[in-house]
Design a protein around this motif. Structure first.
Motif, short mmCIF file in Angstrom:
data_model
loop_
_atom_site.label_atom_id
_atom_site.label_comp_id
_atom_site.label_asym_id
_atom_site.label_seq_id
_atom_site.Cartn_x
_atom_site.Cartn_y
_atom_site.Cartn_z
N VAL A 210 0.82 -1.20 0.00
CA VAL A 210 0.00 0.00 0.00
C VAL A 210 0.86 1.25 0.00
CG1 VAL A 210 -1.96 -1.10 1.12
CG2 VAL A 210 -0.24 0.04 2.54
N SER A 211 0.35 2.27 -0.67
CA SER A 211 0.96 3.59 -0.70
C SER A 211 -0.03 4.57 -0.08
CB SER A 211 1.28 3.99 -2.15
OG SER A 211 1.92 5.24 -2.22
N VAL A 212 0.40 5.27 0.96
CA VAL A 212 -0.52 6.08 1.76
C VAL A 212 -0.63 7.50 1.20
CG1 VAL A 212 -1.06 6.93 4.08
CG2 VAL A 212 0.08 4.72 3.80
N MET A 213 -1.87 7.94 1.01
CA MET A 213 -2.17 9.30 0.56
C MET A 213 -2.82 10.08 1.70
SD MET A 213 -3.70 8.40 -3.25
CE MET A 213 -4.14 10.11 -3.60
N MET A 214 -2.86 11.40 1.56
CA MET A 214 -3.54 12.24 2.55
C MET A 214 -5.03 11.93 2.55
SD MET A 214 -3.86 16.41 2.79
CE MET A 214 -2.10 16.70 2.91
N ASP A 215 -5.59 11.66 3.72
CA ASP A 215 -6.98 11.21 3.76
C ASP A 215 -7.97 12.29 3.37
OD1 ASP A 215 -6.61 12.67 6.11
OD2 ASP A 215 -7.95 11.40 7.28
N THR A 216 -7.69 13.56 3.67
CA THR A 216 -8.64 14.62 3.33
C THR A 216 -8.69 14.90 1.84
OG1 THR A 216 -6.89 16.22 3.83
CG2 THR A 216 -8.52 15.80 5.55
N GLY A 217 -7.73 14.39 1.10
CA GLY A 217 -7.73 14.60 -0.34
C GLY A 217 -8.57 13.59 -1.12
N ILE A 218 -9.06 12.56 -0.44
CA ILE A 218 -9.75 11.49 -1.15
C ILE A 218 -11.12 11.23 -0.53
CG2 ILE A 218 -9.74 9.03 -1.71
CD1 ILE A 218 -7.82 10.55 -3.40
N ILE A 219 -12.15 11.58 -1.27
CA ILE A 219 -13.52 11.17 -0.98
C ILE A 219 -14.09 10.67 -2.30
CG2 ILE A 219 -15.82 11.93 -0.29
CD1 ILE A 219 -14.51 14.14 1.34
N ASP A 220 -14.63 9.48 -2.32
CA ASP A 220 -15.22 8.96 -3.56
C ASP A 220 -16.35 9.87 -4.00
OD1 ASP A 220 -13.52 6.79 -3.57
OD2 ASP A 220 -14.91 5.50 -2.49
N ILE A 221 -16.28 10.36 -5.24
CA ILE A 221 -17.35 11.22 -5.75
C ILE A 221 -18.45 10.33 -6.31
CG2 ILE A 221 -17.95 13.08 -7.35
CD1 ILE A 221 -15.12 14.08 -7.20
N ASP A 222 -19.38 9.97 -5.44
CA ASP A 222 -20.49 9.12 -5.84
C ASP A 222 -21.84 9.82 -5.71
OD1 ASP A 222 -19.09 6.82 -6.57
OD2 ASP A 222 -18.91 6.17 -4.49
N SER A 223 -21.82 11.08 -5.33
CA SER A 223 -23.06 11.84 -5.18
C SER A 223 -22.76 13.32 -5.38
CB SER A 223 -23.66 11.62 -3.79
OG SER A 223 -22.84 12.24 -2.80
N GLU A 224 -23.83 14.10 -5.55
CA GLU A 224 -23.64 15.54 -5.70
C GLU A 224 -23.06 16.14 -4.41
OE1 GLU A 224 -26.08 19.50 -7.26
OE2 GLU A 224 -27.08 17.55 -7.16
N HIS A 225 -23.45 15.59 -3.27
CA HIS A 225 -22.89 16.06 -1.99
C HIS A 225 -21.39 15.83 -1.94
CE1 HIS A 225 -22.57 16.82 2.32
NE2 HIS A 225 -21.88 15.69 2.42
N ASP A 226 -20.94 14.64 -2.35
CA ASP A 226 -19.50 14.35 -2.38
C ASP A 226 -18.78 15.37 -3.27
OD1 ASP A 226 -19.98 12.06 -0.87
OD2 ASP A 226 -19.98 10.74 -2.62
N TYR A 227 -19.37 15.64 -4.41
CA TYR A 227 -18.77 16.55 -5.39
C TYR A 227 -18.56 17.94 -4.80
CZ TYR A 227 -18.86 19.70 -9.46
OH TYR A 227 -18.60 20.70 -10.36
#
Length: 257
Positions: A210-227
């Motif tokens: 695994v390669s660790v990324m910053m958690d606040t930079g990644i939210i799955d865009i699966d809804s308008e709210h996520d977007y």
């Protein structure tokens, strides 16, 4: 010269967020952020032969990519690989097979970059690829974020009319529990043969790093709210972290899209 195939895969439509792969994000088409980060990575690796390909059943997405990144090979996706029940691995294998037929020779590695991860830096790609290069024993490296919840400590599951710990433990502090990660689906780097020979689309058959990324930079865009939430986070990251701003700044200029 060693060879790397980088793919961007996106299907037409989306049940959770209609046409999400065609959305504009912070003033630019969403897919351009992935292409910009990929281009920064490619420029840092002149010692590699790198091909980029787009596997999609969306002509509109193909047109967007071709408008500013014409070197990206368009792989029209067949109907048999459409829909949301087809495993990602099948699309990756299709891309690898067709690109190797086109090139007349195999690749050494295969990388996929998800369109809906616009907040990905060139260093994130570099870190995942470097780990795969350094660890020949790994079949696959994928990106993760540090999990904010832990199934041995502060996560529960429904059991009949009550809840219980997901994993039974006597830990009194989160620091005592095993380290866990959220798989964020932003970056996958495969050993070529593991991908080509996988029989059923199960990633877990291989040895994974695994390669660790910053958690606040990644939210799955699966809804308008996520977007909208991701756009708000992006405004902060572009202002505060130069590596994120570099990706947005490096998107190729062009006419209206």
């Amino acid at each position: 010269m060693q060879r790397l195939l980088i793919t961007i895969c996106g299907r037409a439509g989306s049940k959770g967020f209609k046409n999400k792969n065609l959305k504009t994000f912070c003033g630019q088409p969403l897919v351009y952020y992935t292409l910009s980060a990929a281009e920064l990575f490619c420029k840092a690796h002149p010692e590699l032969h790198i091909d980029l390909a787009l596997n999609t059943d969306s002509p509109e997405l193909a047109d967007l990519v071709a408008a500013r990144y014409p070197e990206v090979v368009y792989l029209p996706r067949g109907a048999e690989l459409g829909g949301d029940k087809v495993p990602k691995m099948a699309v990756y294998q299709d891309s690898l097979r067709r690109m190797e037929q086109r090139a007349g020779q195999p690749y050494d590695w295969y990388m996929d970059l998800d369109i809906t991860s616009p907040l990905r830096t060139a260093a994130d790609i570099e870190n995942a690829f470097a780990l795969k290069q350094a660890r020949g024993d790994l079949d696959l490296v994928f990106s993760v974020c540090e999990a904010r919840r832990n199934p041995w400590f502060n996560m529960v599951k429904q059991v009949g009319d009550h809840v219980e710990q997901v994993n039974q433990s006597r830990f009194t502090g989160r620091q005592q529990a095993p380290v866990v990660y959220d798989v964020n689906a932003s970056i996958y780097v495969f050993k070529r043969d593991f991908l080509a020979e996988n029989p059923d689309g199960m990633l877990w058959r291989g040895k994974i790093g695994v390669s660790v990324m910053m958690d606040t930079g990644i939210i799955d865009i699966d809804s308008e709210h996520d977007y909208h939430l991701m756009e708000a986070i992006a405004a902060h990251l572009y202002k505060t972290y130069p590596a994120y701003a570099e990706v947005q700044r490096s998107i190729r200029a062009g006419g209206s899209v």
